[in-house]
Design an enzyme around this catalytic site. Structure first.
Site, PDB file in Angstrom:
ATOM      1  N   LYS A 268       0.832  -1.205   0.000  1.00 35.05           N
ATOM      2  CA  LYS A 268       0.000   0.000   0.000  1.00 35.05           C
ATOM      3  C   LYS A 268       0.868   1.257   0.000  1.00 35.05           C
ATOM      4  O   LYS A 268       2.009   1.232   0.475  1.00 35.05           O
ATOM      5  CB  LYS A 268      -0.960   0.019   1.193  1.00 35.05           C
ATOM      6  CG  LYS A 268      -0.287   0.052   2.548  1.00 35.05           C
ATOM      7  CD  LYS A 268      -1.322   0.087   3.661  1.00 35.05           C
ATOM      8  CE  LYS A 268      -0.651   0.145   5.025  1.00 35.05           C
ATOM      9  NZ  LYS A 268       0.142   1.357   5.266  1.00 35.05           N
ATOM     10  N   LYS A 297       0.889  -0.584   9.855  1.00 38.77           N
ATOM     11  CA  LYS A 297       2.031   0.013   9.173  1.00 38.77           C
ATOM     12  C   LYS A 297       1.826   1.515   8.920  1.00 38.77           C
ATOM     13  O   LYS A 297       0.703   2.012   8.932  1.00 38.77           O
ATOM     14  CB  LYS A 297       2.271  -0.700   7.833  1.00 38.77           C
ATOM     15  CG  LYS A 297       2.585  -2.186   7.992  1.00 38.77           C
ATOM     16  CD  LYS A 297       3.952  -2.393   8.622  1.00 38.77           C
ATOM     17  CE  LYS A 297       4.230  -3.851   8.887  1.00 38.77           C
ATOM     18  NZ  LYS A 297       3.580  -4.375  10.089  1.00 38.77           N
ATOM     19  N   ASP A 298       2.955   2.196   8.649  1.00 43.97           N
ATOM     20  CA  ASP A 298       2.941   3.642   8.423  1.00 43.97           C
ATOM     21  C   ASP A 298       1.982   4.036   7.298  1.00 43.97           C
ATOM     22  O   ASP A 298       1.726   3.254   6.380  1.00 43.97           O
ATOM     23  CB  ASP A 298       4.341   4.129   8.034  1.00 43.97           C
ATOM     24  CG  ASP A 298       5.368   3.855   9.115  1.00 43.97           C
ATOM     25  OD1 ASP A 298       5.804   4.819   9.739  1.00 43.97           O
ATOM     26  OD2 ASP A 298       5.717   2.676   9.315  1.00 43.97           O
ATOM     27  N   LYS A 299       1.520   5.287   7.369  1.00 43.67           N
ATOM     28  CA  LYS A 299       0.696   5.810   6.287  1.00 43.67           C
ATOM     29  C   LYS A 299       1.572   6.382   5.175  1.00 43.67           C
ATOM     30  O   LYS A 299       1.493   5.949   4.032  1.00 43.67           O
ATOM     31  CB  LYS A 299      -0.255   6.900   6.793  1.00 43.67           C
ATOM     32  CG  LYS A 299      -1.081   7.531   5.668  1.00 43.67           C
ATOM     33  CD  LYS A 299      -2.061   8.564   6.170  1.00 43.67           C
ATOM     34  CE  LYS A 299      -2.865   9.144   5.007  1.00 43.67           C
ATOM     35  NZ  LYS A 299      -3.870  10.134   5.453  1.00 43.67           N
ATOM     36  N   GLN A 379       2.759   7.257  14.772  1.00 44.62           N
ATOM     37  CA  GLN A 379       1.699   6.416  14.204  1.00 44.62           C
ATOM     38  C   GLN A 379       0.823   5.808  15.288  1.00 44.62           C
ATOM     39  O   GLN A 379      -0.339   5.483  15.053  1.00 44.62           O
ATOM     40  CB  GLN A 379       2.303   5.281  13.375  1.00 44.62           C
ATOM     41  CG  GLN A 379       3.261   5.726  12.288  1.00 44.62           C
ATOM     42  CD  GLN A 379       4.700   5.704  12.771  1.00 44.62           C
ATOM     43  OE1 GLN A 379       5.045   6.365  13.739  1.00 44.62           O
ATOM     44  NE2 GLN A 379       5.548   4.963  12.088  1.00 44.62           N
TER      45      GLN A 379
END
Length: 636
Positions: A268, A297-299, A379
């Site tokens: 993503k 997970k990170d954006k 996050q």
């Protein structure tokens, strides 16, 4: 050195003394790539990861094929292992056979064999210590190997020590069936392979079969169901693992449908994990709770992570997903969902741009050698700047459901559809109209608004709104609050008590001291402080919770006062109305990257600009941005 990071309000305490350097990350999405490392040590986007058998059938030659946190999942397992991953349950697969002399060492293995012989001759309630194992993966292998080799033993962790004793349930069953059958049955229970069954030998004595049925129902009734069946004139008892929440009697076709899951690797871009799940769920016509994953997970990154969804066809929607920055690969059938925390860590490929040239290589070396303060990164607290997730979590812990809902729907600046819908709800309290305005991809917000429309916006309705979310989403907010307190505790600990282990600090016990099984962690003594037995790298701080032990020095008082300041001095860290329970856990004060490499070069497009490429691994729940902050001595 200490300072405040205003952007995310995370304190900063540096461990090393090098100068650091300035630079920027995430200039481009491709500059920050995160790849999950599964429990076998494989990156999930590698070809080897797809060859790894699912949890129900690990490689018998791979001693690290499953990360285990044994958490009383059945009457058989009595482990009290306390993990820094906040006690998330993981289903234990069948481990195959292991060489105990390799895992335990020859002398301990021989001592265990002698202990078993003594039990065979004369059952007793004695325990045997197998020693201490600092590495959690090593502890997992010890548990699995011992219980597979000797199913009649109960493994107990008083972290990091592992002890064994006889399982009384095994002794009782061995009086009803043969010892070989009892051992095989306990291996079957231990493996907990979804949809599997075990059949005892022929037994034509109805009264005896009834006794066995009653024993199995009494001791394992929540886990298994039993039935007698006749085949070619003989009758035997068959035992099948229950499907949680499913009716007892199902057709073979129904069982086949229920037991199939689809695993895939999700790539993503610029999406939060929960946001990606919400979008996929809406597109596929399933619930967000049908998706399971090992970690969030990170954006602002390109991320690769494992996911599992209840049986559904993904191929028809893949083109649509790609338009939203999601690419699915390595799609395959598996027999069970994923569990939170079921990963070794994450691999990072990062680019830091626009460096000042002085001290760059020295900064890297120092940061790698000394480690960094193991803060929870931004996050953990969500992306909304106006209301951090920890404030929502605090309201939930105080059981103020109305405030928690209103905090959840507090809009950010801007008039995009999502924030317009939130603003409308805050201003009008009209859930129906706000639901019509909320984008279809915002599944969490829509679930809550739908519940608020049905049940009202009072306390009971707000409780129902929270219950409409999957458990993993609900518990995220109280965890965010506890993470905020932990971050503040670390900064205070380093500022007031310095960079060495002090009397009253908590550490994992490293030696077999023969203490009672009630002890889980060790409190540093005056003598140990004077002799320097422990270093800062050994020190733990607790995440607040109902089973957490607090330091026996000034930090214990600090935790009490900090929680009292938020009105949580009498908090039980349970929200029964939302089915939330926070036991607490222990997190190492320091963390360190591994497998680290770097390259410093001049940017191709700007010759007077330096670029640093970094590649490293971090354990699960550790944050690359916090590691970079230690190296650079500034917020990247």
């Amino acid at each position: 050195m200490k300072q405040d990071s205003d952007a995310v309000n995370i304190p900063v305490c540096f461990i090393s003394n090098h100068e650091g350097f300035l630079g920027s990350i995430k200039n481009f999405i491709k500059d920050f790539v995160v790849t999950e490392i599964d429990v076998t040590g494989q990156r999930v986007n590698s070809a080897a990861a797809t060859q790894t058998p699912n949890c129900a059938s690990p490689d018998k030659n791979d001693e690290t094929s499953a990360e285990c946190k044994w958490k009383n999942y059945s009457p058989v397992s009595q482990d009290t292992d306390v993990s820094a991953d906040c006690g998330l349950d993981v289903t234990i697969p069948s481990p195959g056979s292991f060489d105990l002399s390799v895992i335990l060492g020859q002398s301990v293995s021989e001592e265990l064999e002698q202990f078993v012989l003594t039990l065979k001759e004369k059952p007793n309630k004695q325990e045997l210590s197998l020693g201490s194992f600092a590495d959690k993966h090593h502890r997992a292998n010890v548990h699995r190997a011992v219980r597979h080799r000797f199913p009649f033993l109960m493994t107990v962790t008083i972290q990091p020590e592992i002890r064994v004793r006889e399982d009384p349930d095994y002794r009782e069953l061995s009086h009803l069936v043969t010892e070989d059958e009892a051992e095989d049955f306990f291996r079957f229970i231990d493996a907990k392979v979804r949809g599997s069954s075990y059949t005892f030998g022929p037994d034509d004595d109805k009264d005896h079969r009834t006794t066995v049925h009653h024993f199995l129902s009494r001791r394992f009734g929540k886990l298994v169901e039993t039935k007698s069946f006749t085949d070619q004139g003989t009758t035997a008892i068959s035992v099948r693992l229950r499907e949680q929440g499913r009716p007892k009697k199902r057709t073979a076709e129904e069982r086949k449908e229920e037991e199939v899951y689809t695993a895939f690797t999700l790539r993503k871009e610029n999406l939060e994990t929960l946001e990606a799940i919400s979008y996929m769920a809406a597109a596929l016509g399933v619930l967000p709770s049908d998706f399971t994953y090992a970690g969030i997970k990170d954006k602002r990154a390109i991320t690769y992570q494992s996911m599992v969804v209840k049986k559904v066809s993904l191929k028809e929607k893949m083109a649509e997903f790609e338009k939203r920055g999601m690419r699915l690969s390595q799609i395959r059938s598996v027999s069970e969902p994923l569990r939170l925390g079921r990963l070794q860590g994450n691999h990072f490929d990062l680019v830091v741009r626009d460096l000042r040239p002085h001290g760059a290589s020295d900064a890297h070396s120092s940061g790698a050698d000394t480690g960094f303060v193991n803060y929870y990164g931004p996050q953990r607290f969500g992306s909304v700047k106006s209301v951090q997730s920890d404030r929502v979590g605090l309201a939930l812990l105080k059981e103020d459901m109305v405030s928690a809902v209103r905090l959840f729907f507090t809009p950010e600046d801007g008039n995009d559809p999502q924030n317009h819908a939130k603003r409308h709800f805050i201003q009008t309290d009209n859930a129906k109209e706000s639901l019509a305005l909320m984008p279809l991809s915002k599944a969490r917000e829509r679930l809550m608004l739908r519940a608020l429309n049905r049940y009202g916006t009072g306390p009971d309705g707000c409780t129902q709104a929270w219950l409409s979310l999957p458990h993993s989403m609900r518990v995220f907010y109280p965890h965010a609050y506890c993470s905020r307190v932990w971050n503040e505790a670390v900064a205070h600990r380093l500022t007031t008590l310095g960079h060495s282990a002090r009397r009253g600090d908590l550490v994992w016990r490293q030696e077999d001291t023969g203490e009672s099984s009630s002890a889980q962690i060790h409190v540093v003594t005056d003598q140990e402080e004077d002799e320097g037995v422990y270093t800062l790298a050994h020190v733990l701080l607790p995440m607040p919770g109902n089973t957490a032990k607090y330091p026996e020095n000034a930090m214990g008082t600090w935790f009490q006062e900090r929680l009292a300041r938020d009105g949580l001095d009498d908090c039980r860290f349970r929200v029964s109305s939302l089915k939330l329970n926070l036991p607490g856990c222990y997190r190492p004060l320091l963390a360190s990257p591994s497998n680290l490499s770097y390259q410093l070069q001049r940017a191709a497009w700007k010759q007077d600009s330096l670029t640093l490429t970094l590649n490293f691994d971090l354990d699960s729940s550790c944050y690359a941005t916090i590691c970079l902050r230690e190296i650079m001595k500034c917020d990247p």
